[in-house]
Design a protein around this motif. Structure first.
Motif, PDB file in Angstrom:
ATOM      1  N   VAL A   1      -9.336   6.871  -9.542  1.00 36.47           N
ATOM      2  CA  VAL A   1      -9.015   5.863 -10.545  1.00 36.47           C
ATOM      3  C   VAL A   1      -8.136   6.540 -11.589  1.00 36.47           C
ATOM      4  O   VAL A   1      -8.531   7.533 -12.200  1.00 36.47           O
ATOM      5  CB  VAL A   1     -10.291   5.301 -11.178  1.00 36.47           C
ATOM      6  CG1 VAL A   1      -9.950   4.424 -12.358  1.00 36.47           C
ATOM      7  CG2 VAL A   1     -11.064   4.512 -10.160  1.00 36.47           C
ATOM      8  N   LEU A   2      -6.910   6.052 -11.761  1.00 34.19           N
ATOM      9  CA  LEU A   2      -5.957   6.703 -12.660  1.00 34.19           C
ATOM     10  C   LEU A   2      -6.337   6.455 -14.118  1.00 34.19           C
ATOM     11  O   LEU A   2      -7.092   5.540 -14.424  1.00 34.19           O
ATOM     12  CB  LEU A   2      -4.549   6.166 -12.393  1.00 34.19           C
ATOM     13  CG  LEU A   2      -4.066   6.288 -10.956  1.00 34.19           C
ATOM     14  CD1 LEU A   2      -2.647   5.767 -10.848  1.00 34.19           C
ATOM     15  CD2 LEU A   2      -4.121   7.713 -10.490  1.00 34.19           C
TER      16      LEU A   2
ATOM     17  N   ASP B   1      -1.242   3.771  -2.187  1.00 37.34           N
ATOM     18  CA  ASP B   1      -1.299   3.333  -3.575  1.00 37.34           C
ATOM     19  C   ASP B   1      -2.127   2.067  -3.579  1.00 37.34           C
ATOM     20  O   ASP B   1      -1.626   1.002  -3.274  1.00 37.34           O
ATOM     21  CB  ASP B   1       0.126   3.057  -4.037  1.00 37.34           C
ATOM     22  CG  ASP B   1       0.160   2.304  -5.335  1.00 37.34           C
ATOM     23  OD1 ASP B   1      -0.848   2.340  -6.054  1.00 37.34           O
ATOM     24  OD2 ASP B   1       1.190   1.685  -5.621  1.00 37.34           O
ATOM     25  N   SER B   2      -3.416   2.193  -3.864  1.00 33.80           N
ATOM     26  CA  SER B   2      -4.251   1.038  -3.587  1.00 33.80           C
ATOM     27  C   SER B   2      -4.572   0.251  -4.827  1.00 33.80           C
ATOM     28  O   SER B   2      -5.540  -0.471  -4.872  1.00 33.80           O
ATOM     29  CB  SER B   2      -5.500   1.472  -2.860  1.00 33.80           C
ATOM     30  OG  SER B   2      -6.575   1.519  -3.712  1.00 33.80           O
ATOM     31  N   GLY B   3      -3.743   0.332  -5.831  1.00 34.74           N
ATOM     32  CA  GLY B   3      -3.951  -0.530  -6.987  1.00 34.74           C
ATOM     33  C   GLY B   3      -3.294  -1.872  -6.754  1.00 34.74           C
ATOM     34  O   GLY B   3      -2.440  -2.005  -5.904  1.00 34.74           O
TER      35      GLY B   3
ATOM     36  N   ARG C   1      -5.070  -3.154 -11.317  1.00 34.96           N
ATOM     37  CA  ARG C   1      -5.928  -1.984 -11.166  1.00 34.96           C
ATOM     38  C   ARG C   1      -5.035  -0.818 -10.773  1.00 34.96           C
ATOM     39  O   ARG C   1      -4.077  -1.012 -10.035  1.00 34.96           O
ATOM     40  CB  ARG C   1      -6.967  -2.197 -10.062  1.00 34.96           C
ATOM     41  CG  ARG C   1      -7.922  -3.330 -10.268  1.00 34.96           C
ATOM     42  CD  ARG C   1      -8.644  -3.265 -11.575  1.00 34.96           C
ATOM     43  NE  ARG C   1      -9.440  -2.072 -11.763  1.00 34.96           N
ATOM     44  CZ  ARG C   1     -10.721  -1.973 -11.449  1.00 34.96           C
ATOM     45  NH1 ARG C   1     -11.348  -2.975 -10.920  1.00 34.96           N
ATOM     46  NH2 ARG C   1     -11.369  -0.861 -11.681  1.00 34.96           N
ATOM     47  N   GLN C   2      -5.345   0.372 -11.277  1.00 38.17           N
ATOM     48  CA  GLN C   2      -4.500   1.516 -10.971  1.00 38.17           C
ATOM     49  C   GLN C   2      -5.336   2.559 -10.249  1.00 38.17           C
ATOM     50  O   GLN C   2      -6.174   3.205 -10.869  1.00 38.17           O
ATOM     51  CB  GLN C   2      -3.954   2.140 -12.258  1.00 38.17           C
ATOM     52  CG  GLN C   2      -3.308   1.151 -13.181  1.00 38.17           C
ATOM     53  CD  GLN C   2      -2.000   0.659 -12.647  1.00 38.17           C
ATOM     54  OE1 GLN C   2      -1.356   1.343 -11.874  1.00 38.17           O
ATOM     55  NE2 GLN C   2      -1.604  -0.516 -13.045  1.00 38.17           N
TER      56      GLN C   2
ATOM     57  N   VAL D   1      -5.301   5.360  -6.523  1.00 36.43           N
ATOM     58  CA  VAL D   1      -4.671   5.815  -5.284  1.00 36.43           C
ATOM     59  C   VAL D   1      -5.760   6.361  -4.363  1.00 36.43           C
ATOM     60  O   VAL D   1      -6.856   6.685  -4.811  1.00 36.43           O
ATOM     61  CB  VAL D   1      -3.619   6.916  -5.535  1.00 36.43           C
ATOM     62  CG1 VAL D   1      -2.452   6.383  -6.320  1.00 36.43           C
ATOM     63  CG2 VAL D   1      -4.220   8.097  -6.252  1.00 36.43           C
TER      64      VAL D   1
ATOM     65  N   ASN E   1      -3.846  -0.472 -18.553  1.00 36.34           N
ATOM     66  CA  ASN E   1      -2.893  -1.020 -17.604  1.00 36.34           C
ATOM     67  C   ASN E   1      -1.450  -0.926 -18.077  1.00 36.34           C
ATOM     68  O   ASN E   1      -0.583  -1.596 -17.554  1.00 36.34           O
ATOM     69  CB  ASN E   1      -3.234  -2.482 -17.301  1.00 36.34           C
ATOM     70  CG  ASN E   1      -2.867  -2.846 -15.894  1.00 36.34           C
ATOM     71  OD1 ASN E   1      -2.624  -1.966 -15.077  1.00 36.34           O
ATOM     72  ND2 ASN E   1      -2.826  -4.112 -15.602  1.00 36.34           N
TER      73      ASN E   1
ATOM     74  N   LEU F   1      -9.048  -3.587   0.261  1.00 35.57           N
ATOM     75  CA  LEU F   1      -8.119  -2.467   0.137  1.00 35.57           C
ATOM     76  C   LEU F   1      -7.570  -2.324  -1.273  1.00 35.57           C
ATOM     77  O   LEU F   1      -7.249  -1.233  -1.700  1.00 35.57           O
ATOM     78  CB  LEU F   1      -6.962  -2.632   1.121  1.00 35.57           C
ATOM     79  CG  LEU F   1      -7.316  -2.373   2.571  1.00 35.57           C
ATOM     80  CD1 LEU F   1      -6.111  -2.588   3.445  1.00 35.57           C
ATOM     81  CD2 LEU F   1      -7.834  -0.966   2.759  1.00 35.57           C
ATOM     82  N   LEU F   2      -7.456  -3.430  -1.986  1.00 38.74           N
ATOM     83  CA  LEU F   2      -6.812  -3.361  -3.300  1.00 38.74           C
ATOM     84  C   LEU F   2      -7.826  -3.259  -4.434  1.00 38.74           C
ATOM     85  O   LEU F   2      -7.457  -3.404  -5.587  1.00 38.74           O
ATOM     86  CB  LEU F   2      -5.908  -4.559  -3.532  1.00 38.74           C
ATOM     87  CG  LEU F   2      -4.713  -4.633  -2.606  1.00 38.74           C
ATOM     88  CD1 LEU F   2      -3.840  -5.799  -2.987  1.00 38.74           C
ATOM     89  CD2 LEU F   2      -3.903  -3.359  -2.676  1.00 38.74           C
TER      90      LEU F   2
ATOM     91  N   LEU G   1       0.804  -1.216   0.000  1.00 41.08           N
ATOM     92  CA  LEU G   1       0.000   0.000   0.000  1.00 41.08           C
ATOM     93  C   LEU G   1       0.836   1.263   0.000  1.00 41.08           C
ATOM     94  O   LEU G   1       0.329   2.331  -0.288  1.00 41.08           O
ATOM     95  CB  LEU G   1      -0.905   0.021   1.240  1.00 41.08           C
ATOM     96  CG  LEU G   1      -2.092  -0.919   1.203  1.00 41.08           C
ATOM     97  CD1 LEU G   1      -2.831  -0.865   2.512  1.00 41.08           C
ATOM     98  CD2 LEU G   1      -3.009  -0.565   0.075  1.00 41.08           C
TER      99      LEU G   1
ATOM    100  N   THR H   1      -4.643   5.226 -16.323  1.00 40.21           N
ATOM    101  CA  THR H   1      -4.105   3.985 -16.847  1.00 40.21           C
ATOM    102  C   THR H   1      -4.920   2.769 -16.433  1.00 40.21           C
ATOM    103  O   THR H   1      -4.652   1.663 -16.892  1.00 40.21           O
ATOM    104  CB  THR H   1      -2.676   3.794 -16.325  1.00 40.21           C
ATOM    105  OG1 THR H   1      -2.683   4.027 -14.923  1.00 40.21           O
ATOM    106  CG2 THR H   1      -1.725   4.754 -16.977  1.00 40.21           C
TER     107      THR H   1
ATOM    108  N   ARG I   1     -11.153   7.746  -3.498  1.00 41.99           N
ATOM    109  CA  ARG I   1     -10.315   6.967  -4.390  1.00 41.99           C
ATOM    110  C   ARG I   1     -10.234   7.644  -5.744  1.00 41.99           C
ATOM    111  O   ARG I   1     -11.240   8.114  -6.258  1.00 41.99           O
ATOM    112  CB  ARG I   1     -10.905   5.573  -4.546  1.00 41.99           C
ATOM    113  CG  ARG I   1     -10.112   4.687  -5.445  1.00 41.99           C
ATOM    114  CD  ARG I   1     -10.842   3.410  -5.686  1.00 41.99           C
ATOM    115  NE  ARG I   1     -11.034   2.662  -4.468  1.00 41.99           N
ATOM    116  CZ  ARG I   1     -10.104   1.901  -3.927  1.00 41.99           C
ATOM    117  NH1 ARG I   1      -8.933   1.800  -4.489  1.00 41.99           N
ATOM    118  NH2 ARG I   1     -10.337   1.251  -2.833  1.00 41.99           N
TER     119      ARG I   1
ATOM    120  N   ALA J   1     -13.587   8.083  -7.861  1.00 39.22           N
ATOM    121  CA  ALA J   1     -14.575   7.005  -7.879  1.00 39.22           C
ATOM    122  C   ALA J   1     -14.595   6.390  -6.495  1.00 39.22           C
ATOM    123  O   ALA J   1     -13.701   5.655  -6.130  1.00 39.22           O
ATOM    124  CB  ALA J   1     -14.210   5.961  -8.924  1.00 39.22           C
TER     125      ALA J   1
END
Lengths: 179, 297
Positions: B175-176, B129-131, B135-136, B138, B201, A74-75, A28, B178, B173, B165
């Motif tokens: 969503v980048l 950095d929650s990708g 998934r991309q 933050v 991606n 979380l992911l 994270l 990419t 959150r 999003a």
């Protein structure tokens, strides 16, 4: 004397939770945002499989599920699907643990490779069936290869850092009597 | 039988495991069927959990950034020379920019153009950095308590980064661009060609649905088009680049390598011009504040 195996199991479980927390934490950290060319190995999956094949008594299924469910939330993955597959995979390994115990490591590695491949394939098939966006096949294959390559390293690391070893026949016998 | 291990596979256990698996699948189905509610639950959990970890996240991130900063000391002399050269070039550009600015303001005054005053921003810090590998996205440390609304555009200092999003009380959150699910309507600048910026991606998202691909050349500027009313038009996104697969791709203006502070643009939904032939609604016409503004939230 009777208490010891139980306490060891609790300590092992705590160690596992700690490892998963550290792995998730490292994942994270906002260090390398943006796309990575190389999807890294799924270390958590390696750790679970290695642990289940060495000390199945320390790792209740509920703990595995809880760890992976938290990771899902979380992911940003669809919640529940990957934990279900990890549960089935780890149970498959757990049932065969006794039979695989005396065989050389290469055989275990090969079996793990097949198991992980089946799990990822199953995940992908379910994603397709439910019309979810599917990641590019090339990247999934890269991740699969990385995970398989990382498995022996995780086993070695767990052995040195956490003292995770196979149960010897004597110990297994003792535990069976204690249980 | 001597080396058979402890018997873990008792029938009760097997039943419980099956139940657990069914429960997980049910959770997945629930997410699939009622995605908004499940996503709200997810943001709720993240909102509870992640700010609690900030004490640990912040020092580690700082430390590693300091290490990478320290590494760059090695090249400090060359960097200094480089910067001097660039500074000289910049002087010339600055002169040009000032002239253009003056000309621009003159022209704007002549045209009586009103630049959108509603475009203010909230700045947030990237917490997590929650990708995953596929998934991309933050997480930012601003949420509904800062007035963030789903769908707003997010930029760093240079260009568009992504779209909000999922908003929690204290986190949101991004969503980048990419991310494979990211689709942004854009305009390619000199030709005015419309396209859909589609994440896949990789580091360079590709431009989809270009009507006349011949009009789009590598190096062209790409800005948001504002189609669909989600994003304000005219935000810088990046430059066209030709990918190794021959597709038109986009080199992003935003510095994706280090996303640290992000600006969330407060955009208000564009007023729609609908059915201009119909008689004007009397109530709406008498109340000049009602369209476009949302007093209730």
């Amino acid at each position: 004397m009777i208490e010891r195996p139980g306490r060891q199991a609790v300590i092992g479980g705590l160690l596992f939770v700690l490892c998963m927390a550290v792995l998730l934490f490292l994942r994270l950290l906002p260090l390398s945002t943006g796309p990575t060319g190389w999807p890294g190995p799924d270390i958590a999956l390696c750790l679970v499989l290695a642990w289940v094949l060495r000390r199945p008594d320390q790792l209740p299924a509920l703990l595995i599920v809880a760890a992976f469910l938290l990771e899902d939330v979380l992911l940003y993955r669809p919640p529940g699907l990957w934990p279900a597959i990890v549960l089935l995979g780890s149970e498959a390994a757990r049932l065969r643990e006794a039979r695989w115990r005396d065989q050389p490591f290469m055989v275990e590695w090969l079996r793990i490779a097949i198991l992980v491949g089946a799990m990822m394939l199953g995940y992908r098939i379910v994603q397709m069936l439910f019309l979810l966006p599917v990641p590019a096949l090339g990247q999934v294959i890269l991740q699969y290869l990385a995970t398989v390559i990382a498995y022996p390293l995780v086993v070695l690391g767990a052995r040195w850092l956490l003292g995770l070893r196979r149960i010897g026949p004597v110990e297994a016998e003792r535990m069976r009597h204690a249980a | 039988m001597a080396n058979r291990g402890p018997d873990f596979a008792t029938p009760i256990r097997r039943v419980l495991i099956t139940l657990l698996a069914i429960l997980l699948v049910a959770l997945f189905l629930f997410w699939r069927i009622d995605s908004p509610r499940a996503e709200r639950m997810r943001t709720g959990i993240i909102d509870r959990l992640v700010p609690g970890f900030e004490w640990a996240l912040v020092p580690v991130t700082r430390l590693s950034q300091m290490v990478s900063g320290f590494q760059s000391y090695a090249r400090i002399y060359e960097q200094n020379q480089e910067l001097r050269r660039e500074l000289q070039k910049m002087q010339a550009w600055k002169e040009a920019a000032v002239q253009l600015e003056q000309e621009n303001s003159k022209l704007l005054a002549q045209n009586n153009v009103r630049i959108d005053p509603a475009l203010t921003s909230v700045t947030g810090v990237v917490m997590v950095d929650s990708g995953s590998a596929f998934r991309q996205s933050v997480l930012l440390n601003v949420g509904t308590q800062d007035g963030i609304v789903e769908g707003w555009a997010t930029m760093d200092g240079l260009g568009l980064v992504g779209r909000i999003a999922g908003v929690g009380q204290r986190t949101s959150r991004v969503v980048l661009l990419t991310d494979p699910s990211s689709r942004i309507p854009v305009t390619v600048q000199p030709s005015g060609e419309r396209a859909l910026l589609t994440g896949d991606n990789t580091a360079l998202p590709f431009l989809d649905f270009i009507e006349a691909p011949d009009n789009v050349r590598p190096g062209d500027r790409v800005v948001t088009s504002g189609d669909g009313g989600v994003f304000p038009p005219g935000l810088v996104v990046g430059q066209v680049a030709q990918g190794s697969d021959g597709r038109m791709r986009l080199r992003m203006a935003a510095d994706y390598g280090r996303l640290e502070f992000l600006r969330v643009l407060r955009s208000h939904p564009a007023e729609l011009v609908v059915d201009s032939g119909a008689p004007v609604d009397a109530a709406q016409a008498s109340d000049p504040l009602s369209p476009g503004t949302r007093a209730d939230d």
